[in-house]
Design a protein around this motif. Structure first.
Motif, PDB file in Angstrom:
ATOM      1  N   VAL A  10     -17.324  43.862 -37.439  1.00  0.00           N
ATOM      2  CA  VAL A  10     -17.612  44.916 -36.471  1.00  0.00           C
ATOM      3  C   VAL A  10     -17.684  46.286 -37.142  1.00  0.00           C
ATOM      4  O   VAL A  10     -16.669  46.804 -37.601  1.00  0.00           O
ATOM      5  CB  VAL A  10     -16.503  44.984 -35.392  1.00  0.00           C
ATOM      6  N   PRO A  11     -18.867  46.894 -37.224  1.00  0.00           N
ATOM      7  CA  PRO A  11     -18.949  48.270 -37.713  1.00  0.00           C
ATOM      8  C   PRO A  11     -18.529  49.241 -36.605  1.00  0.00           C
ATOM      9  O   PRO A  11     -18.932  49.057 -35.456  1.00  0.00           O
ATOM     10  CB  PRO A  11     -20.429  48.442 -38.040  1.00  0.00           C
ATOM     11  N   CYS A  12     -17.720  50.221 -36.940  1.00  0.00           N
ATOM     12  CA  CYS A  12     -17.195  51.124 -35.900  1.00  0.00           C
ATOM     13  C   CYS A  12     -17.343  52.579 -36.320  1.00  0.00           C
ATOM     14  O   CYS A  12     -16.889  52.965 -37.388  1.00  0.00           O
ATOM     15  CB  CYS A  12     -15.713  50.866 -35.659  1.00  0.00           C
ATOM     16  N   ASN A  14     -16.485  56.222 -34.519  1.00  0.00           N
ATOM     17  CA  ASN A  14     -15.934  56.932 -33.352  1.00  0.00           C
ATOM     18  C   ASN A  14     -15.804  56.021 -32.135  1.00  0.00           C
ATOM     19  O   ASN A  14     -16.319  56.327 -31.067  1.00  0.00           O
ATOM     20  CB  ASN A  14     -16.806  58.142 -32.982  1.00  0.00           C
ATOM     21  N   GLU A  15     -15.136  54.922 -32.301  1.00  0.00           N
ATOM     22  CA  GLU A  15     -15.019  53.949 -31.211  1.00  0.00           C
ATOM     23  C   GLU A  15     -13.587  53.810 -30.708  1.00  0.00           C
ATOM     24  O   GLU A  15     -13.197  52.760 -30.222  1.00  0.00           O
ATOM     25  CB  GLU A  15     -15.557  52.577 -31.650  1.00  0.00           C
ATOM     26  N   GLU A  16     -12.773  54.851 -30.825  1.00  0.00           N
ATOM     27  CA  GLU A  16     -11.359  54.722 -30.446  1.00  0.00           C
ATOM     28  C   GLU A  16     -11.186  54.213 -29.011  1.00  0.00           C
ATOM     29  O   GLU A  16     -10.262  53.470 -28.721  1.00  0.00           O
ATOM     30  CB  GLU A  16     -10.612  56.053 -30.624  1.00  0.00           C
ATOM     31  N   ASN A  44     -14.372  50.820 -40.552  1.00  0.00           N
ATOM     32  CA  ASN A  44     -14.415  52.196 -40.067  1.00  0.00           C
ATOM     33  C   ASN A  44     -15.434  52.992 -40.874  1.00  0.00           C
ATOM     34  O   ASN A  44     -15.253  53.242 -42.058  1.00  0.00           O
ATOM     35  CB  ASN A  44     -13.027  52.832 -40.188  1.00  0.00           C
ATOM     36  N   ASP A  45     -16.505  53.395 -40.211  1.00  0.00           N
ATOM     37  CA  ASP A  45     -17.602  54.071 -40.901  1.00  0.00           C
ATOM     38  C   ASP A  45     -17.412  55.590 -40.843  1.00  0.00           C
ATOM     39  O   ASP A  45     -18.237  56.303 -40.281  1.00  0.00           O
ATOM     40  CB  ASP A  45     -18.919  53.652 -40.239  1.00  0.00           C
ATOM     41  N   GLY A  46     -16.318  56.060 -41.415  1.00  0.00           N
ATOM     42  CA  GLY A  46     -16.077  57.502 -41.459  1.00  0.00           C
ATOM     43  C   GLY A  46     -15.932  58.151 -40.094  1.00  0.00           C
ATOM     44  O   GLY A  46     -16.445  59.253 -39.872  1.00  0.00           O
ATOM     45  N   ALA A  97     -19.147  47.390 -31.763  1.00  0.00           N
ATOM     46  CA  ALA A  97     -17.805  47.675 -31.290  1.00  0.00           C
ATOM     47  C   ALA A  97     -17.759  48.062 -29.820  1.00  0.00           C
ATOM     48  O   ALA A  97     -16.705  48.068 -29.195  1.00  0.00           O
ATOM     49  CB  ALA A  97     -17.203  48.807 -32.124  1.00  0.00           C
ATOM     50  N   ASP A  98     -18.912  48.391 -29.247  1.00  0.00           N
ATOM     51  CA  ASP A  98     -18.884  49.009 -27.917  1.00  0.00           C
ATOM     52  C   ASP A  98     -18.922  47.995 -26.775  1.00  0.00           C
ATOM     53  O   ASP A  98     -19.042  48.371 -25.613  1.00  0.00           O
ATOM     54  CB  ASP A  98     -20.052  49.997 -27.778  1.00  0.00           C
ATOM     55  N   LEU A  99     -18.863  46.709 -27.111  1.00  0.00           N
ATOM     56  CA  LEU A  99     -18.815  45.634 -26.115  1.00  0.00           C
ATOM     57  C   LEU A  99     -20.102  45.539 -25.287  1.00  0.00           C
ATOM     58  O   LEU A  99     -20.087  44.996 -24.189  1.00  0.00           O
ATOM     59  CB  LEU A  99     -17.599  45.787 -25.204  1.00  0.00           C
ATOM     60  N   GLN A 100     -21.181  46.065 -25.831  1.00  0.00           N
ATOM     61  CA  GLN A 100     -22.468  45.838 -25.157  1.00  0.00           C
ATOM     62  C   GLN A 100     -22.872  44.381 -25.322  1.00  0.00           C
ATOM     63  O   GLN A 100     -23.585  43.829 -24.496  1.00  0.00           O
ATOM     64  CB  GLN A 100     -23.548  46.736 -25.771  1.00  0.00           C
ATOM     65  N   ASP A 101     -22.429  43.804 -26.431  1.00  0.00           N
ATOM     66  CA  ASP A 101     -22.678  42.386 -26.665  1.00  0.00           C
ATOM     67  C   ASP A 101     -21.397  41.643 -26.293  1.00  0.00           C
ATOM     68  O   ASP A 101     -20.381  41.828 -26.934  1.00  0.00           O
ATOM     69  CB  ASP A 101     -23.001  42.142 -28.138  1.00  0.00           C
ATOM     70  N   PHE A 134     -36.384  55.417 -21.738  1.00  0.00           N
ATOM     71  CA  PHE A 134     -37.039  55.848 -22.972  1.00  0.00           C
ATOM     72  C   PHE A 134     -36.644  54.939 -24.128  1.00  0.00           C
ATOM     73  O   PHE A 134     -37.485  54.472 -24.890  1.00  0.00           O
ATOM     74  CB  PHE A 134     -36.643  57.297 -23.277  1.00  0.00           C
ATOM     75  N   LYS A 135     -35.334  54.653 -24.250  1.00  0.00           N
ATOM     76  CA  LYS A 135     -34.867  53.816 -25.355  1.00  0.00           C
ATOM     77  C   LYS A 135     -35.444  52.407 -25.246  1.00  0.00           C
ATOM     78  O   LYS A 135     -35.898  51.825 -26.224  1.00  0.00           O
ATOM     79  CB  LYS A 135     -33.339  53.758 -25.368  1.00  0.00           C
ATOM     80  N   LYS A 136     -35.449  51.887 -24.018  1.00  0.00           N
ATOM     81  CA  LYS A 136     -35.958  50.525 -23.841  1.00  0.00           C
ATOM     82  C   LYS A 136     -37.439  50.467 -24.164  1.00  0.00           C
ATOM     83  O   LYS A 136     -37.899  49.542 -24.828  1.00  0.00           O
ATOM     84  CB  LYS A 136     -35.692  50.048 -22.407  1.00  0.00           C
ATOM     85  N   VAL A 207     -20.229  57.238 -26.185  1.00  0.00           N
ATOM     86  CA  VAL A 207     -21.683  57.415 -26.097  1.00  0.00           C
ATOM     87  C   VAL A 207     -22.350  56.716 -27.267  1.00  0.00           C
ATOM     88  O   VAL A 207     -21.697  56.343 -28.233  1.00  0.00           O
ATOM     89  CB  VAL A 207     -22.061  58.912 -26.136  1.00  0.00           C
ATOM     90  N   THR A 208     -23.660  56.555 -27.163  1.00  0.00           N
ATOM     91  CA  THR A 208     -24.396  55.903 -28.239  1.00  0.00           C
ATOM     92  C   THR A 208     -24.282  56.698 -29.537  1.00  0.00           C
ATOM     93  O   THR A 208     -24.243  57.924 -29.519  1.00  0.00           O
ATOM     94  CB  THR A 208     -25.877  55.709 -27.876  1.00  0.00           C
ATOM     95  N   LYS A 209     -24.202  55.983 -30.658  1.00  0.00           N
ATOM     96  CA  LYS A 209     -24.141  56.639 -31.964  1.00  0.00           C
ATOM     97  C   LYS A 209     -25.516  56.639 -32.610  1.00  0.00           C
ATOM     98  O   LYS A 209     -25.667  56.908 -33.784  1.00  0.00           O
ATOM     99  CB  LYS A 209     -23.120  55.929 -32.861  1.00  0.00           C
ATOM    100  N   TYR A 210     -26.526  56.296 -31.814  1.00  0.00           N
ATOM    101  CA  TYR A 210     -27.898  56.280 -32.305  1.00  0.00           C
ATOM    102  C   TYR A 210     -28.748  57.302 -31.563  1.00  0.00           C
ATOM    103  O   TYR A 210     -29.522  56.952 -30.674  1.00  0.00           O
ATOM    104  CB  TYR A 210     -28.519  54.883 -32.132  1.00  0.00           C
TER     105      TYR A 210
END
Ligand code: UDP
Ligand code: MG
Length: 340
Positions: A10-12, A14-16, A44-46, A97-101, A134-136, A207-210
């Motif tokens: 799991v890449p994370c 800011n997912e506290e 933890n990706d910084g 990490a965000d449980l979207q999956d 828009f994203k979709k 929020v999204t990190k993308y």
């Protein structure tokens, strides 16, 4: 040494707000799938929030958890690569990490892998809740355009959420590139890859990190990593311009011989502007490839690990990394790609 049956990577960033719930749901689902024989690698990706502190706590409380701290934000795809490098499982699950999956799909994905004898079970989004139109729309157009210009069959509407066999992962880890479009690289590896339909949920929290900027960079990595079609744009435009210039030549000759050839600011500007734009665009495209070539030529490590927390039962770590783990945590270790 033999690894665990299932590694969850799991890449994370800011997912506290997601970590506790993620850990709870992942553990439950993994127990259903493989009993106790699993590990969860949190990378933890910084993060700038308390993600790393929480990961350390989880690793201290739960022997299934290994927490890996990167030295700074390296980006989603590199954080994921770090986790994949370090995992030891016979099967490997990649999840956000965000449980979207939904982690609850793990047992079904494991069964599907057995039933199909597949090396990769990639999850394909039937629906995506809580994401902007828009994203979709852009994602949908992008994946279809990409599949037109690449020879590798990159699945449409699939993210990185997938289950892989050890041999597929080892093959994947042998790809050295810096600019990583992981879902494409996994497709490139081959073997038997089977889709698995699911509905994508909303983010659990945060929020999204993308943002758009990262999405664009990601899209460019995908295109340049898997196709040289944009490099051929120049020759296509060139061919059309040759045809156009023959017509223009006739028109010029006509004007010259009929003596009506003085006016022409409009057509002149048109040619200058169109040609200028086309040249800039093509140059920019070449620049994209050149820049990536430059980055690859430096052979820098893909990421730097600063700390690791957690137990190291039956892992494939290199000696000095294992030491780090034995003492539970030592800052300042620069370990890169330990096992390719
Ligand atoms: N992520 C990361 N580093 C980054 C950006 C994102 O590790 O620089 C992680 C993030 O924590 C999440 C996953 O990558 O687990 C996907 O990000 P996100 O959910 O924000 O993307 P989206 O689902 O909105 O496309
Ligand atoms: Mg997400």
């Amino acid at each position: 040494m033999k690894g665990v049956a299932l590694s969850i990577v799991v890449p994370c960033y800011n997912e506290e707000a997601c970590l506790a719930e993620l850990h709870r749901r992942l553990s439950t689902a993994a127990k259903v799938a493989v009993g106790g024989d699993f590990e969860i690698l949190l990378v933890n990706d910084g993060s700038r929030d308390h993600s790393w502190d929480m990961m350390k706590m989880l690793a201290a409380e739960d022997r299934h958890v290994v927490a890996i701290n990167l030295s700074r934000n390296h980006g989603h795809q590199l954080a994921l690569t770090a986790g994949l490098d370090f995992c030891s499982g016979e099967r490997i699950l990649i999840i956000d990490a965000d449980l979207q999956d939904p982690p609850e799909l793990i047992p079904a994905m494991m069964e599907e892998m057995d039933r199909q004898g597949a090396d990769v079970i990639y999850a394909v989004r039937r629906q995506r809740a809580g994401e902007t139109a828009f994203k979709k729309a852009t994602a949908s157009i992008f994946y279809r355009a990409l599949s037109r210009i690449t020879e590798v069959e990159i699945p449409v509407d699939a993210g990185d959420f997938r289950l892989m066999s050890r041999r597929a992962l080892d093959a994947f880890l042998s790809l050295p590139e810096q600019a990583r479009f992981i879902r494409g690289m996994v497709a490139w590896v081959g073997f038997r890859q089977v889709p698995f339909l699911y509905d994508r949920a909303q983010r659990h929290a945060g929020v999204t990190k993308y943002p758009l900027r990262k999405m664009l960079a990601f899209a460019l990595d995908a295109v340049t990593g898997f196709s040289t079609a944009p490099l051929r744009i120049a020759s296509h435009i060139g061919l059309w311009l040759v045809a156009a210039s023959v017509l223009l030549l006739l028109y010029i000759a006509f004007g010259f011989f009929t003596g009506s050839a003085i006016q022409g600011w409009t057509s002149l500007m048109l040619v200058v502007v169109v040609l200028g734009a086309a040249q800039m665009f093509v140059l920019g495209m070449i620049g994209e490839y050149l820049g990536r070539l430059f980055m690859e030529a430096k052979h820098r490590p893909l990421y730097i690990v600063s700390d690791i927390a957690g137990q190291a039962g039956g892992r494939r770590y290199l000696g000095h990394v294992a030491e780090t783990i034995a003492t539970n945590e030592t800052p300042g270790v620069s370990e890169t790609r330990p096992m390719t």
